[in-house]
Design a protein around this motif. Structure first.
Motif, PDB file in Angstrom:
ATOM      1  N   LEU A   1       0.817  -1.207   0.000  1.00 50.05           N
ATOM      2  CA  LEU A   1       0.000   0.000   0.000  1.00 50.05           C
ATOM      3  C   LEU A   1       0.859   1.270   0.000  1.00 50.05           C
ATOM      4  O   LEU A   1       0.484   2.294  -0.562  1.00 50.05           O
ATOM      5  CB  LEU A   1      -0.851  -0.031   1.279  1.00 50.05           C
ATOM      6  CG  LEU A   1      -2.260   0.499   1.256  1.00 50.05           C
ATOM      7  CD1 LEU A   1      -3.038   0.013   0.066  1.00 50.05           C
ATOM      8  CD2 LEU A   1      -2.955   0.113   2.568  1.00 50.05           C
ATOM      9  N   GLU A   2       2.040   1.160   0.619  1.00 54.82           N
ATOM     10  CA  GLU A   2       2.922   2.337   0.743  1.00 54.82           C
ATOM     11  C   GLU A   2       3.191   2.970  -0.622  1.00 54.82           C
ATOM     12  O   GLU A   2       3.361   4.177  -0.734  1.00 54.82           O
ATOM     13  CB  GLU A   2       4.261   1.935   1.384  1.00 54.82           C
ATOM     14  CG  GLU A   2       4.220   1.817   2.898  1.00 54.82           C
ATOM     15  CD  GLU A   2       3.289   0.715   3.395  1.00 54.82           C
ATOM     16  OE1 GLU A   2       3.244  -0.368   2.774  1.00 54.82           O
ATOM     17  OE2 GLU A   2       2.583   0.949   4.393  1.00 54.82           O
ATOM     18  N   GLN A   3       3.206   2.150  -1.658  1.00 57.79           N
ATOM     19  CA  GLN A   3       3.527   2.676  -2.995  1.00 57.79           C
ATOM     20  C   GLN A   3       2.498   3.675  -3.502  1.00 57.79           C
ATOM     21  O   GLN A   3       2.800   4.506  -4.345  1.00 57.79           O
ATOM     22  CB  GLN A   3       3.623   1.519  -3.984  1.00 57.79           C
ATOM     23  CG  GLN A   3       4.783   0.612  -3.678  1.00 57.79           C
ATOM     24  CD  GLN A   3       5.334  -0.001  -4.943  1.00 57.79           C
ATOM     25  OE1 GLN A   3       5.293   0.596  -6.009  1.00 57.79           O
ATOM     26  NE2 GLN A   3       5.855  -1.199  -4.827  1.00 57.79           N
ATOM     27  N   ILE A   4       1.263   3.565  -3.027  1.00 57.54           N
ATOM     28  CA  ILE A   4       0.241   4.483  -3.564  1.00 57.54           C
ATOM     29  C   ILE A   4      -0.110   5.613  -2.603  1.00 57.54           C
ATOM     30  O   ILE A   4      -0.760   6.575  -3.012  1.00 57.54           O
ATOM     31  CB  ILE A   4      -1.056   3.740  -3.964  1.00 57.54           C
ATOM     32  CG1 ILE A   4      -1.696   3.058  -2.755  1.00 57.54           C
ATOM     33  CG2 ILE A   4      -0.799   2.750  -5.090  1.00 57.54           C
ATOM     34  CD1 ILE A   4      -3.204   2.897  -2.926  1.00 57.54           C
ATOM     35  N   LEU A   5       0.328   5.521  -1.350  1.00 58.44           N
ATOM     36  CA  LEU A   5      -0.090   6.537  -0.379  1.00 58.44           C
ATOM     37  C   LEU A   5       0.252   7.967  -0.807  1.00 58.44           C
ATOM     38  O   LEU A   5      -0.582   8.870  -0.661  1.00 58.44           O
ATOM     39  CB  LEU A   5       0.482   6.224   1.016  1.00 58.44           C
ATOM     40  CG  LEU A   5      -0.049   4.929   1.654  1.00 58.44           C
ATOM     41  CD1 LEU A   5       0.526   4.728   3.051  1.00 58.44           C
ATOM     42  CD2 LEU A   5      -1.576   4.903   1.706  1.00 58.44           C
ATOM     43  N   PRO A   6       1.434   8.211  -1.384  1.00 53.07           N
ATOM     44  CA  PRO A   6       1.748   9.602  -1.785  1.00 53.07           C
ATOM     45  C   PRO A   6       0.853  10.115  -2.913  1.00 53.07           C
ATOM     46  O   PRO A   6       0.805  11.316  -3.160  1.00 53.07           O
ATOM     47  CB  PRO A   6       3.201   9.515  -2.269  1.00 53.07           C
ATOM     48  CG  PRO A   6       3.721   8.208  -1.771  1.00 53.07           C
ATOM     49  CD  PRO A   6       2.558   7.301  -1.630  1.00 53.07           C
TER      50      PRO A   6
ATOM     51  N   ALA B   1      -6.407  -1.774   6.030  1.00 52.15           N
ATOM     52  CA  ALA B   1      -5.426  -0.699   6.232  1.00 52.15           C
ATOM     53  C   ALA B   1      -5.758   0.503   5.355  1.00 52.15           C
ATOM     54  O   ALA B   1      -5.681   1.664   5.795  1.00 52.15           O
ATOM     55  CB  ALA B   1      -4.019  -1.213   5.927  1.00 52.15           C
ATOM     56  N   LEU B   2      -6.158   0.251   4.105  1.00 55.59           N
ATOM     57  CA  LEU B   2      -6.500   1.370   3.214  1.00 55.59           C
ATOM     58  C   LEU B   2      -7.758   2.075   3.723  1.00 55.59           C
ATOM     59  O   LEU B   2      -7.821   3.314   3.716  1.00 55.59           O
ATOM     60  CB  LEU B   2      -6.706   0.874   1.781  1.00 55.59           C
ATOM     61  CG  LEU B   2      -7.114   1.944   0.769  1.00 55.59           C
ATOM     62  CD1 LEU B   2      -6.069   3.061   0.675  1.00 55.59           C
ATOM     63  CD2 LEU B   2      -7.358   1.338  -0.615  1.00 55.59           C
ATOM     64  N   ARG B   3      -8.741   1.319   4.169  1.00 56.53           N
ATOM     65  CA  ARG B   3      -9.963   1.940   4.697  1.00 56.53           C
ATOM     66  C   ARG B   3      -9.610   2.863   5.864  1.00 56.53           C
ATOM     67  O   ARG B   3     -10.127   3.977   5.977  1.00 56.53           O
ATOM     68  CB  ARG B   3     -10.963   0.843   5.106  1.00 56.53           C
ATOM     69  CG  ARG B   3     -12.214   1.327   5.814  1.00 56.53           C
ATOM     70  CD  ARG B   3     -12.912   2.493   5.117  1.00 56.53           C
ATOM     71  NE  ARG B   3     -13.439   2.155   3.794  1.00 56.53           N
ATOM     72  CZ  ARG B   3     -13.775   3.066   2.870  1.00 56.53           C
ATOM     73  NH1 ARG B   3     -13.622   4.374   3.105  1.00 56.53           N
ATOM     74  NH2 ARG B   3     -14.230   2.688   1.696  1.00 56.53           N
ATOM     75  N   ALA B   4      -8.692   2.400   6.729  1.00 60.97           N
ATOM     76  CA  ALA B   4      -8.297   3.209   7.890  1.00 60.97           C
ATOM     77  C   ALA B   4      -7.627   4.511   7.426  1.00 60.97           C
ATOM     78  O   ALA B   4      -7.895   5.586   7.976  1.00 60.97           O
ATOM     79  CB  ALA B   4      -7.360   2.410   8.793  1.00 60.97           C
ATOM     80  N   VAL B   5      -6.790   4.426   6.409  1.00 57.17           N
ATOM     81  CA  VAL B   5      -6.107   5.629   5.900  1.00 57.17           C
ATOM     82  C   VAL B   5      -7.132   6.609   5.324  1.00 57.17           C
ATOM     83  O   VAL B   5      -7.096   7.809   5.611  1.00 57.17           O
ATOM     84  CB  VAL B   5      -5.064   5.256   4.812  1.00 57.17           C
ATOM     85  CG1 VAL B   5      -4.541   6.502   4.108  1.00 57.17           C
ATOM     86  CG2 VAL B   5      -3.919   4.470   5.419  1.00 57.17           C
ATOM     87  N   LEU B   6      -8.060   6.093   4.507  1.00 55.64           N
ATOM     88  CA  LEU B   6      -9.045   6.986   3.867  1.00 55.64           C
ATOM     89  C   LEU B   6      -9.913   7.659   4.927  1.00 55.64           C
ATOM     90  O   LEU B   6     -10.191   8.869   4.837  1.00 55.64           O
ATOM     91  CB  LEU B   6      -9.932   6.204   2.880  1.00 55.64           C
ATOM     92  CG  LEU B   6      -9.242   5.561   1.679  1.00 55.64           C
ATOM     93  CD1 LEU B   6     -10.276   4.928   0.751  1.00 55.64           C
ATOM     94  CD2 LEU B   6      -8.386   6.559   0.910  1.00 55.64           C
ATOM     95  N   ASP B   7     -10.327   6.882   5.918  1.00 56.23           N
ATOM     96  CA  ASP B   7     -11.176   7.454   6.970  1.00 56.23           C
ATOM     97  C   ASP B   7     -10.399   8.483   7.786  1.00 56.23           C
ATOM     98  O   ASP B   7     -10.908   9.565   8.076  1.00 56.23           O
ATOM     99  CB  ASP B   7     -11.731   6.349   7.882  1.00 56.23           C
ATOM    100  CG  ASP B   7     -12.784   5.499   7.171  1.00 56.23           C
ATOM    101  OD1 ASP B   7     -13.179   5.870   6.034  1.00 56.23           O
ATOM    102  OD2 ASP B   7     -13.200   4.469   7.726  1.00 56.23           O
ATOM    103  N   ALA B   8      -9.156   8.147   8.134  1.00 52.13           N
ATOM    104  CA  ALA B   8      -8.356   9.076   8.949  1.00 52.13           C
ATOM    105  C   ALA B   8      -8.117  10.389   8.210  1.00 52.13           C
ATOM    106  O   ALA B   8      -8.126  11.464   8.808  1.00 52.13           O
ATOM    107  CB  ALA B   8      -7.027   8.422   9.322  1.00 52.13           C
ATOM    108  N   ARG B   9      -7.923  10.306   6.893  1.00 50.86           N
ATOM    109  CA  ARG B   9      -7.654  11.533   6.120  1.00 50.86           C
ATOM    110  C   ARG B   9      -8.933  12.169   5.585  1.00 50.86           C
ATOM    111  O   ARG B   9      -8.883  13.210   4.917  1.00 50.86           O
ATOM    112  CB  ARG B   9      -6.741  11.214   4.930  1.00 50.86           C
ATOM    113  CG  ARG B   9      -5.366  10.752   5.333  1.00 50.86           C
ATOM    114  CD  ARG B   9      -4.432  10.893   4.128  1.00 50.86           C
ATOM    115  NE  ARG B   9      -3.254  10.063   4.248  1.00 50.86           N
ATOM    116  CZ  ARG B   9      -2.397   9.852   3.258  1.00 50.86           C
ATOM    117  NH1 ARG B   9      -2.611  10.411   2.066  1.00 50.86           N
ATOM    118  NH2 ARG B   9      -1.333   9.107   3.425  1.00 50.86           N
TER     119      ARG B   9
END
Ligand code: DX5
Ligand code: ZN
Length: 219
Positions: free
Chosen positions: A120-125, A160-168
């Motif tokens: 997932l790290e590859q797409i976070l930026p 993990a991606l759901r958590a990132v989207l919700d947090a941001r």
């Protein structure tokens, strides 16, 4: 409501108009169109002329999944052929930011596709470049073929991606593709997916409309 896109990769392509009608009548939200170039994946499917033909058979949004080596070269042509959603692989050779900009420049919803072995790290930026209703396509099989078994190892990545989207607070969809049937759909929904792609399961269902409702978790 969970959205559904129907992959026609394993449909009866000798009768494309009837396939499009079947997908419409199932109540699905989009038609998923898998483009494979024989380089990015070891398979060749269909391309621009078939998409143009399909465009005249249905009002459904065409959700084009590009499994090609250099997607940036083809964005304009697929947009003009009728794509309303265009996903490309982060593992491809094109510059991802430029590809997203090109998709947006054509007024199309952009999706970043991620193969099972890619972190997932590859797409976070890149998430900040996406706009409302764009999406991240997490592959739940290795790209290249339909009718494969769902890879359960991808579930933690979805969470993990759901958590990132919700947090941001990002208004983006999580789409999954590969091995989606009633049981795996429920697991994906629980993990935070709101856009399911399903091919062989829906195309082989005795009643596709009932199967679509089942995938949404209704009835
Ligand atoms: C795989 C394709 C999928 C595939 C899904 O490379 O991207 O869209 O057609 O088919 P099923 O639902 O049969 O796994
Ligand atoms: Zn696909």
């Amino acid at each position: 409501m969970t959205m559904i896109s129907v992959s026609i990769l394993n449909a009866d392509l000798a009768h494309l108009a009837e396939v499009a009608k079947l997908v419409e009548e199932s109540g699905a939200d989009a038609l998923h169109y898998d483009v494979m170039d024989g380089c990015f994946v070891d398979n060749i499917s269909f391309g621009l002329p078939v998409l143009r033909s399909l465009r005249s058979c249905t009002e459904l949004p065409l959700d084009v999944h590009l499994m090609v080596q250099d997607p940036l070269r083809f964005i304009g042509r697929f947009a003009e052929a009728g794509a309303q959603m265009l996903s490309f692989h982060i593992e491809s050779q094109s510059d991802a930011a430029a590809t997203i900009r090109e998709i947006h420049a054509h007024g199309v919803r952009a999706g970043i596709a991620v193969s099972p072995d890619t972190s997932l790290e590859q797409i976070l930026p890149l998430l900040s470049l996406l706009e409302k209703d764009d999406f991240i396509l997490l592959m739940t099989v290795q790209p290249g073929w339909g009718k494969q078994s769902f890879l359960y190892d991808v579930l933690p990545k979805i969470k993990a991606l759901r958590a990132v989207l919700d947090a941001r607070g990002l208004p983006l969809h999580i789409q999954v593709d590969g091995g989606i049937q009633d049981v795996t759909a429920a697991l994906c929904r629980e993990a935070g997916v709101d856009y399911l792609v399903s091919g062989s399961y829906l195309m082989g269902a005795p009643c596709p409309a009932e199967a679509v409702r089942g995938l949404r978790g209704e009835g």
